[in-house]
Design an enzyme around this catalytic site. Sequence first.
Site, mmCIF file in Angstrom:
data_model
loop_
_atom_site.group_PDB
_atom_site.id
_atom_site.type_symbol
_atom_site.label_atom_id
_atom_site.label_comp_id
_atom_site.label_asym_id
_atom_site.label_seq_id
_atom_site.Cartn_x
_atom_site.Cartn_y
_atom_site.Cartn_z
ATOM 1 N N SER A 71 -1.357 1.645 4.066
ATOM 2 C CA SER A 71 -1.613 3.088 4.144
ATOM 3 C C SER A 71 -2.890 3.381 4.931
ATOM 4 C CB SER A 71 -1.644 3.739 2.760
ATOM 5 O OG SER A 71 -2.655 3.221 1.931
ATOM 6 N N GLY A 72 -3.859 2.473 4.916
ATOM 7 C CA GLY A 72 -4.974 2.516 5.861
ATOM 8 C C GLY A 72 -5.879 3.734 5.846
ATOM 9 N N GLY A 73 -5.953 4.443 4.720
ATOM 10 C CA GLY A 73 -6.834 5.605 4.666
ATOM 11 C C GLY A 73 -6.106 6.927 4.860
ATOM 12 N N ARG A 78 -4.306 1.969 -1.475
ATOM 13 C CA ARG A 78 -4.883 3.278 -1.828
ATOM 14 C C ARG A 78 -3.847 4.363 -2.039
ATOM 15 N NH1 ARG A 78 -8.994 3.010 3.043
ATOM 16 N NH2 ARG A 78 -7.439 1.483 3.655
ATOM 17 N N GLU A 129 -0.682 -9.254 8.463
ATOM 18 C CA GLU A 129 -1.216 -7.883 8.498
ATOM 19 C C GLU A 129 -2.281 -7.721 9.586
ATOM 20 O OE1 GLU A 129 -3.174 -6.555 4.875
ATOM 21 O OE2 GLU A 129 -3.303 -4.496 5.599
ATOM 22 N N LYS A 181 3.036 -6.506 8.095
ATOM 23 C CA LYS A 181 2.396 -5.348 7.437
ATOM 24 C C LYS A 181 1.503 -4.656 8.463
ATOM 25 C CE LYS A 181 -0.562 -4.188 3.498
ATOM 26 N NZ LYS A 181 -0.734 -4.404 2.057
ATOM 27 N N ARG A 218 -14.435 1.072 -4.971
ATOM 28 C CA ARG A 218 -13.401 2.047 -5.378
ATOM 29 C C ARG A 218 -13.654 2.501 -6.811
ATOM 30 N NH1 ARG A 218 -8.779 -0.184 -1.800
ATOM 31 N NH2 ARG A 218 -9.885 0.228 0.150
HETATM 32 P P1 13P Z 1 -4.207 0.317 2.042
HETATM 33 O O1 13P Z 1 -2.792 0.758 1.753
HETATM 34 O O2 13P Z 1 -5.217 0.953 1.139
HETATM 35 O O3 13P Z 1 -4.546 0.386 3.491
HETATM 36 O O4 13P Z 1 -4.282 -1.219 1.673
HETATM 37 C C1 13P Z 1 -3.284 -2.062 2.059
HETATM 38 C C2 13P Z 1 -3.814 -3.435 2.109
HETATM 39 O O5 13P Z 1 -3.320 -4.323 1.443
HETATM 40 C C3 13P Z 1 -4.948 -3.733 2.975
HETATM 41 O O6 13P Z 1 -5.060 -5.106 3.186
#
Ligand code: 13P
Length: 342
Positions: free
Chosen positions: A261-263, A293, A177, A219, A33
């Site tokens: 948020s996952g991208g 992100r 998660e 999550k 990143r």
């Molecule tokens: P993102 O919101 O970027 O998907 O990351 C959340 C997270 O903690 C991934 O494990």
Amino acid sequence: MDVQQLEQTAGALVTKGRGVLAADESMGTIGSRFKAVGIESTEESRRDYRELLLTTPKISEYLSGVILFDETLRQNASDGEPFSQKLKENGIIPGIKVDAGAKDMALAPGEKITEGLDGLRERLAEYRGLGARFAKWRAVITIGEGIPSMRCIDSNAEALARYAALCQEADIVPIVEPEVLIDGDHTIERCAEVTETTLHATFHAIHRHRVHLPGLLLKPNMVISGKQCPVQANVEQVAVATVECLLRTVPAALPGIVFLSGGQGAQQATAHLNEMHRLYPDLPWVLSFSYARALQDLAMKTWAGKPENVEAAQRAFAHRARLNAAASRGEYSEEMEQLTAA
Ligand code: 13P
């Protein structure tokens, strides 16, 4: 296991109108990143960046907790105070990522299994001593040709449940998660199907392992079209598909659900969360965010590793956090994007 303490921590993490920042990128992830925005990843640059985020003025109005990486939980801010202490004083609960990453699953091409259970009991005791009151473990489910397999879903669910039990034994609230990835050309319907199967398997394993639901947070991914799918579901379709899936799979005893948020784009992730609240004002659990992100992207880019950009980066971060806090109450609107952070 102190049930009362677990419930209190879990409840505090999902206080209405606040959410969780995931600032727990592993060395590899933060490296890539940083690289994308021209920052060299060193112990100092990582500390400076995380200090910028964690000391942003007014951030505790929008954040109830922050997930840290091992390195940060052990680090001091530039004034010599440990980050975990700083957060606590600011009314933010420190958390810790405890999984050891998603690795290629044996005899399962294209699929991942998350490692990190060995020695976890001892690590959790240490993390608690360092101030962590909640934890995170991320499982990864990939959609593709002939996958995910049931053995991948079940193996990851079993690991999530064993992790959750170990956390609760140590009086640490587990965030569970199971992430169904957005990557691929699959439809939103396929994402819904896989997410539903994954959540069923996850809560079945959690039940088997006697995990106390009121002391646990989920999550999940949102139910969304694959990134390369030619037909992209709109905001309302994502909100409906996501909440309907959660209503079918997540027990009402859970205090809250905090999305990854996952991208998704930052604005998209905010709009989706807001829409869920707009369409479903009366849900059994608190719905909020635990983005990495979608909260950090602009702040990291604005900072670009330069001390003179710290304030502007903090403004960008606070602005995004405020919009997501508004979305977690269903009070976000697109016009708010234009207002600059105070
Ligand atoms: P993102 O919101 O970027 O998907 O990351 C959340 C997270 O903690 C991934 O494990």
